[in-house]
Scaffold this active site. Structure first.
Site, PDB file in Angstrom:
ATOM      1  N   ASP A  12       5.171   0.699   5.878  1.00 40.22           N
ATOM      2  CA  ASP A  12       5.776   1.666   4.956  1.00 40.22           C
ATOM      3  C   ASP A  12       7.185   2.091   5.386  1.00 40.22           C
ATOM      4  O   ASP A  12       7.479   3.293   5.507  1.00 40.22           O
ATOM      5  CB  ASP A  12       4.898   2.933   4.862  1.00 40.22           C
ATOM      6  CG  ASP A  12       3.428   2.629   4.582  1.00 40.22           C
ATOM      7  OD1 ASP A  12       3.162   1.701   3.813  1.00 40.22           O
ATOM      8  OD2 ASP A  12       2.573   3.347   5.122  1.00 40.22           O
ATOM      9  N   GLU A  23       1.796   3.146  -6.261  1.00 46.13           N
ATOM     10  CA  GLU A  23       2.156   3.985  -5.109  1.00 46.13           C
ATOM     11  C   GLU A  23       3.506   3.521  -4.568  1.00 46.13           C
ATOM     12  O   GLU A  23       4.135   2.618  -5.104  1.00 46.13           O
ATOM     13  CB  GLU A  23       1.085   3.899  -4.013  1.00 46.13           C
ATOM     14  CG  GLU A  23       0.947   2.518  -3.391  1.00 46.13           C
ATOM     15  CD  GLU A  23      -0.153   2.410  -2.354  1.00 46.13           C
ATOM     16  OE1 GLU A  23      -0.873   3.397  -2.098  1.00 46.13           O
ATOM     17  OE2 GLU A  23      -0.312   1.302  -1.783  1.00 46.13           O
TER      18      GLU A  23
HETATM   19  O1  FUB Z   1       0.078   3.360   4.929  1.00 42.89           O
HETATM   20  C1  FUB Z   1      -0.910   4.017   4.186  1.00 42.89           C
HETATM   21  C2  FUB Z   1      -0.724   3.760   2.726  1.00 42.89           C
HETATM   22  O2  FUB Z   1      -0.762   2.371   2.471  1.00 42.89           O
HETATM   23  C3  FUB Z   1       0.614   4.183   2.176  1.00 42.89           C
HETATM   24  O3  FUB Z   1       0.741   5.558   2.004  1.00 42.89           O
HETATM   25  C4  FUB Z   1       0.622   3.382   0.943  1.00 42.89           C
HETATM   26  O4  FUB Z   1       1.840   3.346   0.280  1.00 42.89           O
HETATM   27  C5  FUB Z   1       0.165   2.034   1.453  1.00 42.89           C
HETATM   28  O5  FUB Z   1       1.213   1.319   2.040  1.00 42.89           O
END
Ligand code: FUB
Length: 339
Positions: free
Chosen positions: A31, A238
Site C-alpha cells: 500500500d 478501495e
Molecule cells: O493492506 C491492507 C488492505 O489491503 C488495504 O487497506 C487495502 O487497500 C488492501 O491493499
C-alpha cells in the site's frame, strides 16, 4: 487465484520479466503512498507481518501493527528504512490492523493518516503528527471525528487546501455506511443499482479534523451514468488516490475482486469523475493498491505485489514503475510482468 495457486508460479521466470524489483526486501511492505518533500522521495507503506490469522474475505489476515517510513534520494537509490514511525500500542483509540496509510505536510509539520480497528471491531481513521517526514509521529488521542472505513489518501490542491479520500468495501466496511451513518444491516447495493462511491472530505486548517461533512464521490461511465455495483471491472472497491495532471483531477483506485488499478478524471477535487481506463493489470496476490507521484520530472506508479513471499497475499512488497500519458492525457496501461 488463491495463495496456493500463486505459489505454483515460477517466480524466477516471473521476477525476471517484472516491471520492478521490490523496493524493500528485508521486511514485507504494501500500500505505498509516495510523496516528494524537499526534493526527496518518501514512501509511506503498510508493514505486513505474519500474524497467523487464516485468510478470509474480511481481511483479518492483514494484522499489521506499525508503520515504517522509507526514503529514496533518486529512483536508482536504495530505499532507506527509517524504523518504526508509529506503533498501534501508542494510538490510544486503536486496537489492531494498521492498514494503508498516507502522509501530508503543512508548514513545518508532517501528518500521518492511518486506519485501524477500535476494540469494537469498527475501522476509523486517525492522524499522528511529527516534525520530520520520517517521524516519529505522535497520535491524536481520538480518531478523526466523522471518519470511517479505510485507506485514507490526502491530496493537496494548488490553493493549499487538503482533501482526504477514503473508503474500502468488504473488510474495509464501506458497505455498512449510507449518508455517513453505520447500519449493521447495510450491504453492497444490488448489481443493477449504482455502486457505492468513495468518500471525500476537506480537511480543517489544523489538518486534524474534517472541515465539512464527508460526501460520496460519483464515478460515471462514458454515457454520464453512475457505474453500477455489478460492474466489478470498473466500480470503486478501495485504495483511492488523487493527483493532478495538466489541470485535470485524476482519481484512481482498486477494483478489488477483479484486481485492476483504474482511474477516472474530473474538473474538481470532488468530482464527478468519468471512468477512463486501467493503469495496472492484476498483480500476484489478491490486493492491488497504489499511489502516483511526480519525481524528478517523471510520473511514477507505486504499487505492490506478493512476489517477495512467492505468492502469500498478506506478505507483499512495494514496487515502482514510470507511467506515461498519451497526447489526450490518457494513462497507458501497464502490465506488471510484461512479455
Ligand atoms: O493492506 C491492507 C488492505 O489491503 C488495504 O487497506 C487495502 O487497500 C488492501 O491493499
Amino acid at each position: 487465484m488463491s495463495d496456493e495457486q500463486y505459489q505454483q508460479l515460477d517466480f524466477d521466470e516471473l521476477n525476471a520479466r517484472a516491471l520492478s524489483k521490490p523496493l524493500v526486501d528485508h521486511v514485507y511492505t504494501a500500500d505505498p503512498s509516495a510523496h516528494v518533500f524537499d526534493g526527496k522521495l518518501y514512501i509511506y507503506p503498510s508493514h505486513d507481518i505474519e500474524g497467523g490469522v487464516p485468510f478470509n474475505d474480511n481481511g483479518d489476515h492483514f494484522c499489521m501493527e506499525d508503520y515504517h517510513v522509507y526514503s529514496m534520494d533518486s529512483v536508482e537509490s536504495k530505499a532507506v528504512d527509517h524504523g518504526v514511525a508509529l506503533h498501534v500500542k501508542d494510538v490510544p483509540w486503536a486496537e489492531r490492523q494498521m492498514w494503508a496509510p498516507d502522509a501530508a505536510r503543512k508548514g513545518d509539520k508532517y501528518y500521518l493518516y492511518f486506519p485501524a480497528k477500535k476494540a469494537d471491531g469498527i475501522f476509523q481513521i486517525g492522524v499522528a503528527v511529527g516534525d520530520s517526514p520520517v517521524g516519529p509521529f505522535v497520535a491524536e488521542p481520538e480518531a478523526i471525528a466523522g471518519s470511517y472505513s479505510i485507506d485514507p489518501a490526502v491530496f493537496e490542491d494548488g490553493d493549499g487546501s487538503h482533501y482526504m479520500y477514503f473508503g474500502g468495501l468488504w473488510g474495509g466496511q464501506l458497505q455498512k455506511y449510507r449518508g455517513n451513518q453505520y447500519g449493521e444491516a447495510s450491504e453492497e447495493p444490488a448489481d443493477d443499482e449504482p455502486a457505492l462511491g468513495p468518500i471525500v472530505a476537506k480537511l480543517s486548517e489544523d489538518m486534524k479534523a474534517f472541515a465539512e461533512e464527508p460526501r460520496e464521490i460519483q464515478i460515471l461511465d462514458e454515457n454520464g451514468e453512475l457505474l453500477k455495483a455489478g460492474d466489478h471491472d470498473r466500480r470503486y472497491f478501495e485504495g483511492p488516490w488523487m493527483h493532478k495532471y495538466q489541470g485535470k483531477y485524476y482519481f484512481s483506485y482498486s477494483t478489488g475482486d477483479t484486481h485492476y488499478l483504474c482511474y477516472a478524471t474530473g474538473d474538481t477535487p470532488y468530482g464527478p469523475f468519468t471512468y477512463q481506463g486501467r493503469i495496472l493489470n492484476p498483480v500476484v496476490g489478491w490486493t492491488t493498491h497504489h499511489s502516483i507521484c511526480e519525481f524528478e520530472g517523471k510520473w511514477y506508479l507505486f504499487y505492490h505485489d506478493s512476489s517477495l513471499s512467492k505468492g502469500t497475499t498478506h506478505l507483499r512488497c512495494v514496487k515502482m514503475a514510470e507511467i506515461q500519458y498519451d497526447a489526450d492525457g490518457k494513462i497507458v496501461t501497464l502490465d506488471p510482468y510484461p512479455g
